[in-house]
Design a protein around this motif. Structure first.
Motif, PDB file in Angstrom:
ATOM      1  N   ALA A  31       0.764  -1.185   0.155  1.00 33.74           N
ATOM      2  CA  ALA A  31      -0.025  -0.080  -0.022  1.00 33.74           C
ATOM      3  C   ALA A  31       1.019   1.244   0.020  1.00 33.74           C
ATOM      4  O   ALA A  31       0.532   2.231  -0.719  1.00 33.74           O
ATOM      5  CB  ALA A  31      -0.871   0.059   1.089  1.00 33.74           C
ATOM      6  N   SER A  32       1.883   0.960   0.771  1.00 31.68           N
ATOM      7  CA  SER A  32       3.035   2.341   0.745  1.00 31.68           C
ATOM      8  C   SER A  32       3.683   2.465  -0.630  1.00 31.68           C
ATOM      9  O   SER A  32       3.934   3.639  -1.079  1.00 31.68           O
ATOM     10  CB  SER A  32       4.010   2.307   1.937  1.00 31.68           C
ATOM     11  N   GLU A  33       3.828   1.518  -1.186  1.00 35.30           N
ATOM     12  CA  GLU A  33       4.531   1.627  -2.391  1.00 35.30           C
ATOM     13  C   GLU A  33       3.755   2.057  -3.537  1.00 35.30           C
ATOM     14  O   GLU A  33       4.157   3.036  -4.325  1.00 35.30           O
ATOM     15  CB  GLU A  33       5.098   0.214  -2.828  1.00 35.30           C
ATOM     16  N   THR A  34       2.431   1.707  -3.318  1.00 34.77           N
ATOM     17  CA  THR A  34       1.417   2.603  -4.407  1.00 34.77           C
ATOM     18  C   THR A  34       1.423   3.811  -4.293  1.00 34.77           C
ATOM     19  O   THR A  34       1.705   4.920  -5.208  1.00 34.77           O
ATOM     20  CB  THR A  34       0.105   2.151  -4.265  1.00 34.77           C
ATOM     21  N   LEU A  35       1.581   4.516  -2.983  1.00 38.51           N
ATOM     22  CA  LEU A  35       1.575   5.955  -2.868  1.00 38.51           C
ATOM     23  C   LEU A  35       2.948   6.572  -3.271  1.00 38.51           C
ATOM     24  O   LEU A  35       3.030   7.885  -3.810  1.00 38.51           O
ATOM     25  CB  LEU A  35       1.158   6.278  -1.471  1.00 38.51           C
ATOM     26  N   ARG A  36       3.944   5.875  -3.053  1.00 39.45           N
ATOM     27  CA  ARG A  36       5.281   6.391  -3.055  1.00 39.45           C
ATOM     28  C   ARG A  36       5.282   6.810  -4.721  1.00 39.45           C
ATOM     29  O   ARG A  36       6.245   7.516  -5.000  1.00 39.45           O
ATOM     30  CB  ARG A  36       6.242   5.374  -2.726  1.00 39.45           C
ATOM     31  N   ALA A  37       4.737   5.870  -5.541  1.00 38.48           N
ATOM     32  CA  ALA A  37       4.737   5.821  -6.972  1.00 38.48           C
ATOM     33  C   ALA A  37       4.139   7.160  -7.533  1.00 38.48           C
ATOM     34  O   ALA A  37       4.344   7.735  -8.794  1.00 38.48           O
ATOM     35  CB  ALA A  37       4.175   4.666  -7.535  1.00 38.48           C
ATOM     36  N   SER A  38       3.490   7.783  -6.516  1.00 38.80           N
ATOM     37  CA  SER A  38       2.717   9.031  -6.823  1.00 38.80           C
ATOM     38  C   SER A  38       3.501  10.333  -6.404  1.00 38.80           C
ATOM     39  O   SER A  38       2.825  11.328  -6.475  1.00 38.80           O
ATOM     40  CB  SER A  38       1.249   9.050  -6.316  1.00 38.80           C
TER      41      SER A  38
END
Length: 218
Positions: A31-38
């Motif tokens: 979940a954190s990685e999804t946001l880091r991609a943004s």
């Protein structure tokens, strides 16, 4: 009239971005990685409805404000007010009141001293996995609940509760995630509720913000 410094104190705290870090739990990591991609995106439009009341519940002002990205300063977005309505004409709408996640969506999941998978939980009729967080942000202890869809591994909602300190007596806020116009997973809605006091004055500031039209940093 209450001192503007109360409102400014709340704005400064609410506008500060959260911090993030990798975690041990694989679902939390995803979940954190999804946001880091943004992390290179910012919301070019922020629409906020804010209600300010005194300690007796009397309305001091209701503010509807829309801002739009008009430039950059030191790599951070500069937004200009394009529409504003104040029911009481207090002038409080002129103060900055923009959430850090509008500028840094990757920081919507806070770094914490403890991140615990609490187990299955329902959110708006949907099966999710609930995480409990505890930590400290800007010297203020907080607790949080974060709901993550296990199938998609996407964060759905994050609710934070901060303990009071100094002028900020209490503060809660919620972040709701979803897909933007280009189907990217981002924070789309932020609701906050803060009580601020100094000397003989105390005010409650409730704000609901919509974040949209995300664009890349230059």
């Amino acid at each position: 009239m209450f001192p503007p410094s109360l409102f400014i104190a709340a704005c400064l705290f609410l506008a500060s971005p959260l911090s993030t870090a990798g975690q041990v739990d694989s679902l939390w990591q995803a979940a954190s990685e999804t946001l880091r991609a943004s992390r290179d995106l910012v919301a070019s439009e922020v629409n906020a409805d804010t209600v300010v009341t005194d300690e007796s519940g009397k309305n001091l002002d209701t503010i509807k404000k829309s801002t739009r990205l008009t430039g950059w300063r030191d790599g951070e977005p500069v937004r200009t007010t394009v529409k504003m309505v104040e029911s009481q004409g207090s002038g409080l709408g002129e103060l900055k009141f923009e959430w850090g996640v509008a500028n840094h969506p990757e920081q919507a999941l806070a770094d914490a001293d403890s991140i615990v998978r609490a187990g299955p939980a329902m959110l708006d009729g949907k099966a999710t996995v609930l995480f409990h967080l505890t930590g400290v942000q800007r010297k203020r202890p907080f607790t949080a609940k974060v709901w993550i869809d296990e199938a998609t591994r996407l964060p759905l909602r994050a609710d934070y509760v901060f303990k009071g300190a100094s002028m900020m007596k209490s503060m809660t806020y919620s972040i709701v995630f979803g897909r933007d116009e280009q189907a990217r997973w981002l924070p789309l809605k932020v609701d906050s509720d803060a009580t601020v006091s100094a000397l003989l004055y105390q005010v409650r500031i409730q704000s609901a913000q919509q974040l949209s039209n995300w664009v890349k940093r230059p």
